[in-house]
Design an enzyme around this catalytic site. Structure first.
Site, PDB file in Angstrom:
ATOM      1  N   ALA A 262       0.857  -1.183   0.000  1.00  0.00           N
ATOM      2  CA  ALA A 262       0.000   0.000   0.000  1.00  0.00           C
ATOM      3  C   ALA A 262       0.896   1.237   0.000  1.00  0.00           C
ATOM      4  CB  ALA A 262      -0.902   0.010   1.234  1.00  0.00           C
ATOM      5  N   GLU A 296      -1.122   2.503   7.234  1.00  0.00           N
ATOM      6  CA  GLU A 296      -1.153   3.623   6.286  1.00  0.00           C
ATOM      7  C   GLU A 296      -1.787   4.859   6.934  1.00  0.00           C
ATOM      8  OE1 GLU A 296       0.595   3.264   3.648  1.00  0.00           O
ATOM      9  OE2 GLU A 296       0.831   1.116   4.015  1.00  0.00           O
ATOM     10  N   GLU A 318       8.776   4.232   8.650  1.00  0.00           N
ATOM     11  CA  GLU A 318       8.137   2.909   8.565  1.00  0.00           C
ATOM     12  C   GLU A 318       8.008   2.258   9.941  1.00  0.00           C
ATOM     13  OE1 GLU A 318       6.415   1.972   6.239  1.00  0.00           O
ATOM     14  OE2 GLU A 318       7.096   3.543   4.891  1.00  0.00           O
TER      15      GLU A 318
HETATM   16 ZN   LIG Z   1       4.582   2.482   5.664  1.00  0.00          ZN
END
Ligand SMILES: [Zn+2]
Length: 509
Positions: A262, A296, A318
């Protein structure tokens, strides 16, 4: 064939010192056939001093360039690979107009075009991460030159156009997206086609989920589940974060032939459409999809509202989304065991990578990421899994309350702008007495694992637990004391929990 020039960190720093980019007006015409589309860009920017710079683009055809009202002679100002030089700019305001034809991509980079073999319908969508913006429009393509984006798209009859901002069809048939707040170039997104959409509203914002028509029955079957998770995570993030959701809508498009899992485009997250399940799946697969939704959405704040300055901090971006995704899913949805999965699958990946000769510190030395091409090389079990594990240990070590105070300080300080790892550590340090700088040095700038060994000695009426550590990092650990369940020999009942600190080992003199 020479490779396209990749942007170096030094070039990005020089350009960020020179330029202040205000606004992009982008017009895309998607009615030019299967191979190409038209892309016209107006960029308004100012220069802080006299100087030279360049804008990136990868056109099929460059038709014209106008700088401050003057049409440039393209023989004298030709493209140098993917760079258009802008020479002898004087300090002050500028307007650059670039008229090009661009090529659709079949590789998921730039503007991907897909025709559904089931029904012959065509869909296009962008994936502009890192340095693929220039395949769609001309841009000063680096994360710390944020700007407002205004987008107009001409699309075939019967299509819907989705973008970062709310889109509306105009009288002339074109689609106009509401101007974005300040965002990075790599986060601009468009998805166009005869989408099947399920729309709703939550907290006064339009929410939508979208997929290609041939998957409509499968999306409809799971729409309630997907939207319930979306709403639950959205509400939970609003309890954690003081900054409200920064964009005007929340669309999630499940797109075909997507390379990644994604992408966190503000207001228009794209997912691979394998997440629209077409047959019976396990609950673990449903949990994975929920995890990606939560991950996300965390990026809307950490990544999109506050964005890394350079690609050496991708791991932090992340790891944060990974940590927040697992934690929020556990707190706000029926998937309450996500950390068990993390411990078994993700953490094992990190342990494995960390004991190989190829291991590296979680936070790379900025010098180790000199350009966009090298930014992805370190993207492995260390950056993702160990990074997220370290962040989880940081939350335990600081306490969640102080951690969230630090995060909210970070958002308040850097919203609609950029920040580095050092800024993140500064924001956390402002929320605690603990030495976050020393923590970061020992956890993020080193390699290898610490080993904690527990041993228990028993005396009449007294148990003693001893924890030995091989290594030097500070740890906060929780010890649980359990009784056997007299009704179920396989089960344990938690009696008490003790938290304890294993302090940092001072460096040898
Ligand atoms: Zn990510």
């Amino acid at each position: 064939m020479a490779p396209m020039s990749v942007l170096t960190r030094d070039e990005a720093q020089t350009r960020a010192k020179l330029l202040d980019v205000h606004r992009y007006q982008i017009e895309l015409d998607l009615t030019r056939g299967d191979e190409i589309f038209d892309s016209r860009t107006v960029i308004r920017f100012s220069t802080r001093a006299d100087g030279d710079t360049f804008v990136e683009l990868k056109p099929a055809e460059l038709r014209s360039v106008t700088l401050d009202g003057t049409l440039l002679d393209l023989d004298a100002h030709s493209l140098d690979e993917n760079r258009l030089p802008l020479k002898d700019l004087t300090a002050g305001e500028h307007e650059l107009r670039i008229d090009t034809t661009m090529r659709y991509s079949r590789t998921g980079e730039g503007m991907h075009r897909f025709t559904d073999p089931t029904d012959g319908e065509t869909y296009v969508y962008t994936q502009l991460f890192m340095d693929d913006v220039q395949r769609v429009f001309a841009a000063f393509d680096q994360p710390d030159l944020k700007a407002v984006f205004e987008l107009t798209v001409t699309a075939p009859e019967g299509w819907t156009v989705l973008a970062n901002g709310i889109t509306e069809r105009q009288d002339d048939g074109s689609w106009r997206a509401a101007a974005t707040p300040l965002i990075s170039t790599y986060l601009v997104a468009v998805a166009a086609g005869p989408w099947h959409s399920v729309r709703t509203e939550h907290r006064g914002l339009p929410f939508g989920i979208h997929c290609r028509r041939s998957l409509a029955p499968h999306l409809d079957t799971d729409a309630d589940e997907i939207l319930d998770i979306t709403r639950a995570c959205f509400d939970r993030y609003h309890e954690k974060f003081e900054e409200p959701y920064p964009f005007d809508s929340y669309d999630q498009a499940f797109v075909p032939e997507f390379n990644a899992g994604a992408m966190e485009n503000p207001g228009l997250v794209t997912f691979r459409d394998e997440f629209v399940y077409r047959s019976a799946v396990t609950d673990t697969e449903r949990q994975t999809r929920a995890m990606v939704i939560a991950h996300e959405m965390a990026h809307m704040w950490f990544g999109d509202l506050v964005t890394l300055r350079w690609w050496d901090d991708i791991w932090l971006n992340e790891s944060f989304a990974e940590y927040m995704g697992y934690q929020t899913l556990t707190e706000a949805t029926r998937f309450t065991d996500t950390w068990t999965d993390f411990g078994i699958v993700r953490k094992a990946w990190g342990y494995d990578a960390d004991q190989r000769p190829s291991t590296h510190p979680v936070a790379p030395d900025p010098e180790a990421v000199p350009d966009t091409a090298s930014a992805m090389l370190n993207f492995d079990g260390i950056s993702y899994a160990k990074g997220a594990s370290a962040l989880r240990q940081l939350v335990a070590w600081l306490g969640e309350k102080d951690f969230l105070t630090g995060i909210n300080t970070h958002f308040a300080r850097h919203k609609f702008a950029n920040a580095t790892l050092a800024d993140f550590i500064e924001s956390l340090a402002a929320a605690t007495e603990r030495d976050v700088h020393a923590w970061a040095d020992s956890w993020l700038r080193t390699t290898g694992v610490d080993t904690l060994t527990a041993s228990v000695t028993a005396q009449p009426g007294e148990w003693t637990l001893t924890l030995d550590r091989a290594g030097s990092r500070p740890h906060r650990v929780t010890v649980g004391v359990y009784d056997r369940d007299l009704n179920d020999s396989r089960a344990l009942l938690l009696r008490e929990r003790y938290e304890t600190d294993i302090p940092q080992q001072p460096a040898p003199e």
